[in-house]
Design a protein around this motif. Structure first.
Motif, PDB file in Angstrom:
ATOM      1  N   SER A 241       0.817  -1.209   0.000  1.00  0.00           N
ATOM      2  CA  SER A 241       0.000   0.000   0.000  1.00  0.00           C
ATOM      3  C   SER A 241       0.850   1.258   0.000  1.00  0.00           C
ATOM      4  O   SER A 241       0.465   2.280  -0.590  1.00  0.00           O
ATOM      5  CB  SER A 241      -0.924   0.002   1.219  1.00  0.00           C
ATOM      6  OG  SER A 241      -1.733   1.147   1.247  1.00  0.00           O
TER       7      SER A 241
ATOM      8  N   THR B  44      -0.841   3.313  -2.903  1.00  0.00           N
ATOM      9  CA  THR B  44      -1.815   4.325  -2.499  1.00  0.00           C
ATOM     10  C   THR B  44      -1.524   5.719  -3.049  1.00  0.00           C
ATOM     11  O   THR B  44      -2.462   6.421  -3.463  1.00  0.00           O
ATOM     12  CB  THR B  44      -1.923   4.372  -0.960  1.00  0.00           C
ATOM     13  OG1 THR B  44      -2.380   3.099  -0.488  1.00  0.00           O
ATOM     14  CG2 THR B  44      -2.898   5.444  -0.514  1.00  0.00           C
TER      15      THR B  44
ATOM     16  N   LEU C 173      -3.122   6.053  -6.319  1.00  0.00           N
ATOM     17  CA  LEU C 173      -4.583   6.155  -6.250  1.00  0.00           C
ATOM     18  C   LEU C 173      -5.013   7.562  -5.853  1.00  0.00           C
ATOM     19  O   LEU C 173      -5.970   8.108  -6.420  1.00  0.00           O
ATOM     20  CB  LEU C 173      -5.127   5.136  -5.243  1.00  0.00           C
ATOM     21  CG  LEU C 173      -4.859   3.661  -5.547  1.00  0.00           C
ATOM     22  CD1 LEU C 173      -5.404   2.777  -4.416  1.00  0.00           C
ATOM     23  CD2 LEU C 173      -5.486   3.260  -6.883  1.00  0.00           C
TER      24      LEU C 173
ATOM     25  N   VAL D 167     -10.172   8.202  -1.808  1.00  0.00           N
ATOM     26  CA  VAL D 167      -9.301   7.081  -1.453  1.00  0.00           C
ATOM     27  C   VAL D 167      -9.498   6.703   0.011  1.00  0.00           C
ATOM     28  O   VAL D 167      -9.582   5.513   0.353  1.00  0.00           O
ATOM     29  CB  VAL D 167      -7.823   7.431  -1.722  1.00  0.00           C
ATOM     30  CG1 VAL D 167      -6.896   6.369  -1.139  1.00  0.00           C
ATOM     31  CG2 VAL D 167      -7.580   7.559  -3.220  1.00  0.00           C
TER      32      VAL D 167
ATOM     33  N   LEU E 235     -10.643   3.023   1.308  1.00  0.00           N
ATOM     34  CA  LEU E 235      -9.816   2.237   2.218  1.00  0.00           C
ATOM     35  C   LEU E 235     -10.576   1.864   3.488  1.00  0.00           C
ATOM     36  O   LEU E 235     -10.447   0.735   3.992  1.00  0.00           O
ATOM     37  CB  LEU E 235      -8.553   3.016   2.580  1.00  0.00           C
ATOM     38  CG  LEU E 235      -7.575   3.258   1.424  1.00  0.00           C
ATOM     39  CD1 LEU E 235      -6.469   4.217   1.851  1.00  0.00           C
ATOM     40  CD2 LEU E 235      -6.978   1.951   0.927  1.00  0.00           C
TER      41      LEU E 235
ATOM     42  N   GLY F  65      -2.641   2.738   3.807  1.00  0.00           N
ATOM     43  CA  GLY F  65      -3.150   3.804   2.948  1.00  0.00           C
ATOM     44  C   GLY F  65      -3.804   4.920   3.739  1.00  0.00           C
ATOM     45  O   GLY F  65      -3.634   6.106   3.440  1.00  0.00           O
ATOM     46  N   CYS F  66      -4.555   4.541   4.777  1.00  0.00           N
ATOM     47  CA  CYS F  66      -5.197   5.558   5.616  1.00  0.00           C
ATOM     48  C   CYS F  66      -4.162   6.422   6.328  1.00  0.00           C
ATOM     49  O   CYS F  66      -4.293   7.642   6.401  1.00  0.00           O
ATOM     50  CB  CYS F  66      -6.107   4.882   6.642  1.00  0.00           C
ATOM     51  SG  CYS F  66      -7.649   4.221   5.969  1.00  0.00           S
TER      52      CYS F  66
END
Length: 420
Positions: free
Chosen positions: A57, A61, A64, A73, A77, A110-111
């Motif tokens: 990720s 990410t 994205l 995004v 996620l 990703g977060c």
């Protein structure tokens, strides 16, 4: 300062809720795995799915976000996080759980990246330290709070899994409904592992070892407490003390490392980590206060060592190389988090749950020994006025640098109308 906090209130609230779900998930999954009778090594294989997804990720990410923006995004996620934990309650099979944990690892990393890049754009140099200190406390409080939800339910049924899914789902609401302007898009930067090693071998090797240590504890700490005979409440408390040590330990370690050769601090952290982990090896739930205090010391060495690597590498790099250097460190850290749980699970399989503490002590010893060896090779110490500032990294450790040297960089030609 007040204006900076107002602009990120909804983001902080979403972060708090996400971390509550994260803390619940990361304690619930190993406790349920042990209850299913799965071996320590098998649980470590499941945990490796998480770390693989997390590492992937960090590379995917940013692409994205560049395509569709931060808010979309982040929403996607969070949806993946919700689906992964709910699916885990429907299909209790270790083969499937490897995939589910990989999905959750991808989503969590990703977060983090979205949140921290968003924060970096909203703060100024004057408010950055204060805002990220608040962010660290939010992540710590959320994660610890989530862990303490486990004793309130039965890990053998679906209730806690559903609660975790609900918390994750609600976490998207503050950000999705916020009227604050979305941040600028982010662009991928190049990794330079060779450049990193030439600049700072001790930081490169140290990043791998930091990943091994923190990744192993994050993945198998819950297994250790469960197999050692702790109640879920005692286990949650021990995990909380490790996290608290990781957060508070960065303050004195960072200040000391800014005043002297950081390699000396690395050696000291490694030695203290060895002593504390060995002490925990001989302890049991019968002496909870002593055990919690020792766990605090382990955490205060376990998590800050990655930030030491980042600071040391940046000391020896040109400012234009900070992002590339830190991105490379993050990749090496990710590789460590993949390998660490597998080896740690094998150690627990051979020596029982206390084998985890023996494994951590060996990791700390190698970390200290390598830093000492680099000092003995005669590499010059960076002058105090040439050192970068140490930046604390929010726990649980992931491998990003809140100073802005994460695996992304900002576009200069930003049109807000194009971000969402």
């Amino acid at each position: 300062m007040f204006a900076s906090l107002v602009s990120i209130t909804s983001l902080m609230l979403s972060t708090m809720l996400m971390m509550v779900g994260y803390g619940l998930m990361n304690y619930l999954v190993p406790v349920r795995s042990v209850a299913e009778g799965w071996s320590s090594f098998l649980i470590s294989v499941i945990a490796t799915g998480y770390t693989v997804g997390f590492t992937v990720s960090c590379i995917v990410t940013p692409k994205l976000v560049l395509r569709v923006g931060h808010v979309r995004v982040f929403g996607a996620l969070i949806t993946l996080l919700t689906a992964s934990i709910l699916a885990s309650s429907l299909l209790v099979d270790w083969h499937a759980w490897i995939a589910f944990r990989a999905i959750s690892g991808f989503a969590v990393a990703g977060c983090y990246l979205v949140i921290e890049s968003w924060l970096n754009e909203r703060v100024t140099n004057e408010t950055r330290g204060s805002v990220f200190s608040i962010y660290m406390m939010v992540t710590l409080a959320g994660s610890i709070g989530g862990q303490y939800l486990v004793p309130l339910g039965d890990p053998l049924n679906t209730t806690l899994f559903i609660v975790c899914g609900i918390v994750f789902a609600v976490a998207i609401l503050p950000t999705a409904l916020s009227t604050a302007q979305s941040p600028a898009p982010i662009a991928q930067v190049q990794f330079g592992l060779g450049k990193l090693y030439r600049r700072s071998p001790v930081a490169a090797v140290g990043a791998v070892l930091a990943g091994i240590l923190s990744g192993t504890w994050a993945s198998l700490g819950g297994v250790y407490t469960t197999q050692s005979g702790f109640t879920t409440g005692q286990g949650a408390t021990l995990l909380a003390f490790v996290l608290a040590g990781g957060a508070l330990g960065q303050i004195p370690i960072g200040r000391i490392s800014d005043l002297t050769d950081r390699r000396y601090v690395m050696i000291a952290c490694g030695v203290i980590g060895v002593v504390a982990a060995c002490a925990m090896f001989f302890m049991s739930p019968d002496t909870p206060r002593l055990l919690y205090g020792t766990a605090f010391i382990v955490g205060s060495m376990l998590y800050p060592i990655y930030a030491l690597n980042v600071a040391h590498a940046n000391d020896r790099a040109d400012p234009s190389e900070y992002v590339t250097i830190s991105s490379s460190l993050m990749v090496l850290y990710g590789l460590g988090t993949v390998a660490g749980p597998l080896i740690g699970g094998g150690a627990m399989e051979l020596a029982g749950p206390r084998g985890l503490m023996l494994y951590l002590s060996i990791g700390f010893a190698i970390y200290a020994a390598y830093a000492a060896w680099r000092v003995m090779k005669g590499n010059p110490t960076v002058a105090p006025d040439e050192r970068t500032d140490f930046h604390a990294i929010a726990v649980p450790m992931r491998g990003t640098d809140p100073a802005g040297s994460i695996a992304v960089d900002y576009e200069t030609d930003y049109d807000p109308a194009q971000s969402e």
